[in-house]
Design an enzyme around this catalytic site. Structure first.
Site, PDB file in Angstrom:
ATOM      1  N   HIS A   1      70.806  24.476  58.524  1.00  0.00           N
ATOM      2  CA  HIS A   1      69.441  24.891  58.165  1.00  0.00           C
ATOM      3  C   HIS A   1      68.452  24.672  59.311  1.00  0.00           C
ATOM      4  O   HIS A   1      67.461  25.407  59.424  1.00  0.00           O
ATOM      5  CB  HIS A   1      68.990  24.141  56.909  1.00  0.00           C
ATOM      6  CG  HIS A   1      69.695  24.599  55.662  1.00  0.00           C
ATOM      7  ND1 HIS A   1      69.445  25.815  55.075  1.00  0.00           N
ATOM      8  CD2 HIS A   1      70.674  24.022  54.927  1.00  0.00           C
ATOM      9  CE1 HIS A   1      70.217  25.964  54.013  1.00  0.00           C
ATOM     10  NE2 HIS A   1      70.981  24.887  53.904  1.00  0.00           N
TER      11      HIS A   1
ATOM     12  N   GLU B   1      63.985  34.771  54.364  1.00  0.00           N
ATOM     13  CA  GLU B   1      64.097  35.557  55.596  1.00  0.00           C
ATOM     14  C   GLU B   1      63.449  36.925  55.455  1.00  0.00           C
ATOM     15  O   GLU B   1      63.790  37.870  56.169  1.00  0.00           O
ATOM     16  CB  GLU B   1      65.571  35.712  55.990  1.00  0.00           C
ATOM     17  CG  GLU B   1      66.431  36.456  54.996  1.00  0.00           C
ATOM     18  CD  GLU B   1      67.034  35.579  53.917  1.00  0.00           C
ATOM     19  OE1 GLU B   1      68.028  36.008  53.318  1.00  0.00           O
ATOM     20  OE2 GLU B   1      66.530  34.470  53.674  1.00  0.00           O
TER      21      GLU B   1
ATOM     22  N   ASP C   1      66.148  27.657  60.564  1.00  0.00           N
ATOM     23  CA  ASP C   1      64.694  27.575  60.756  1.00  0.00           C
ATOM     24  C   ASP C   1      64.309  28.008  62.166  1.00  0.00           C
ATOM     25  O   ASP C   1      63.279  28.666  62.375  1.00  0.00           O
ATOM     26  CB  ASP C   1      64.209  26.146  60.514  1.00  0.00           C
ATOM     27  CG  ASP C   1      64.227  25.771  59.041  1.00  0.00           C
ATOM     28  OD1 ASP C   1      64.435  26.662  58.199  1.00  0.00           O
ATOM     29  OD2 ASP C   1      64.034  24.571  58.739  1.00  0.00           O
TER      30      ASP C   1
ATOM     31  N   ASN D   1      72.824  30.209  58.501  1.00  0.00           N
ATOM     32  CA  ASN D   1      72.776  28.837  57.978  1.00  0.00           C
ATOM     33  C   ASN D   1      74.161  28.197  57.937  1.00  0.00           C
ATOM     34  O   ASN D   1      74.320  27.005  58.234  1.00  0.00           O
ATOM     35  CB  ASN D   1      72.159  28.839  56.575  1.00  0.00           C
ATOM     36  CG  ASN D   1      70.656  29.010  56.614  1.00  0.00           C
ATOM     37  OD1 ASN D   1      69.989  28.575  57.549  1.00  0.00           O
ATOM     38  ND2 ASN D   1      70.108  29.661  55.599  1.00  0.00           N
TER      39      ASN D   1
ATOM     40  N   ASP E   1      63.925  42.325  56.248  1.00  0.00           N
ATOM     41  CA  ASP E   1      64.809  41.250  55.804  1.00  0.00           C
ATOM     42  C   ASP E   1      65.895  41.047  56.856  1.00  0.00           C
ATOM     43  O   ASP E   1      66.568  42.005  57.256  1.00  0.00           O
ATOM     44  CB  ASP E   1      65.437  41.601  54.453  1.00  0.00           C
ATOM     45  CG  ASP E   1      66.207  40.432  53.859  1.00  0.00           C
ATOM     46  OD1 ASP E   1      65.591  39.639  53.128  1.00  0.00           O
ATOM     47  OD2 ASP E   1      67.417  40.322  54.128  1.00  0.00           O
TER      48      ASP E   1
END
Length: 301
Positions: free
Chosen positions: A191, A221, A195, A186, A178
């Site tokens: 965003h 994630e 990404d 973010n 993770d």
């Protein structure tokens, strides 16, 4: 050399079928002349599959890649290659020929590649089968990162559990990863930047794994890695190596100082396990890793 082995090699040398053997890391150990002609290999070359595909794509030769993003196609292909006992696909080549390819993955991770030229087969049948192959690949691929999606990586885990029960048993280590403080990514980069981080993380990790290793995005994630044939100690070292590679790579071009880290939980696949029990155990280990300050690896009890 034993006469039977010499005869086998001589047969491969004259066979129309393209035959190759890859090691678990994806490097060519053997390729007969038909394979070398089709994939533009010199007699003594032994590249790995990724380098070979990249080189041929750059020269517009060998297999045709219809995907607009070659690296995304490559990542998607690696999510299936070497993960299941048998993989059958069809592909067209830049010279106009059409190949039927079968790859058989051995229990130790070696891959036997056999391809036949089926150009004379009826065009309508070929197109239908290729559309089926594309649909199957899309159904198993995470659209953002190009690696295995949740359903596919969980199916691969189920397959590794079955192999754990086989005789002889085949070990596997599962690692749940993770990304730490991803909300800050973010918040800082939006965003679109988030990404980009996820795609870059997947690319870096995928490049450091063996062909036989499974790698998929569980969601958000969170990622799952499967290391077949590894001990826990070796898997821990592999995770440490991944952490070093991640920390050495810039993932946001606009901010050269930006780095990401990850927490990880790790467990071995055990006799009597189910997909649910393995995931529950490794998820619990990940929870403890994150609660201890993040950026750590925790082994499941």
């Amino acid at each position: 050399m034993p006469p039977a082995l010499a005869r086998l090699i001589e047969t491969f040398d004259h066979a129309a079928a393209m035959v190759a053997l890859y090691d678990p890391a994806g490097r060519i150990l053997f390729a007969n002349p038909s394979y070398r002609r089709a994939f533009f290999l010199d007699p003594d070359e032994t590249p790995d599959w990724i380098d070979l595909m990249r080189r041929n794509h750059a020269h517009r030769r060998g297999p045709v890649v219809s995907h607009d993003d070659f690296e995304a196609w490559l990542s998607s292909s690696l999510s299936r290659r070497g993960k299941v006992p048998m993989l059958s696909i069809e592909t067209d080549m830049h010279d106009g020929s059409w190949l039927h390819i079968v790859e058989q993955t051995m229990p130790d991770g070696h891959i036997l590649f056999v391809a036949l030229d089926i150009t004379r087969m009826r065009q309508s049948e070929r197109v239908l089968r290729q559309e089926r192959d594309i649909a199957l690949k899309s159904a198993s691929t995470d659209p953002l990162t190009g690696i295995s999606n949740r359903g596919h990586i969980m199916a691969l885990m189920g397959d590794r559990i079955e192999r754990r029960r086989a005789i002889p048993p085949r070990s596997t280590v599962a690692v749940l990863v993770d990304l730490d403080h991803f909300k800050r990514v973010n918040d800082r980069f939006g965003h679109v930047g988030g990404d980009q981080v996820l795609r870059e993380f997947a690319r870096i990790v995928r490049a450091d794994l063996r062909t036989c290793d499974g790698f998929g995005r569980i969601g958000g994630e969170e990622f799952l890695i499967l290391f077949p044939g590894m001990t826990i100690a070796k898997a821990c070292r592999a995770v440490d190596r991944l952490r070093a590679r991640i920390s050495d790579h810039m993932v946001i071009p606009e901010d050269a100082a930006f780095r990401i880290d990850f927490s990880a939980g790790l467990t071995d696949v055990r006799i009597g396990d189910t997909v649910s029990s393995v995931y529950s155990r490794v998820d619990r280990a990940l929870y403890f890793a994150k609660s201890e300050g993040r950026g750590t690896l925790r082994l499941a009890s």
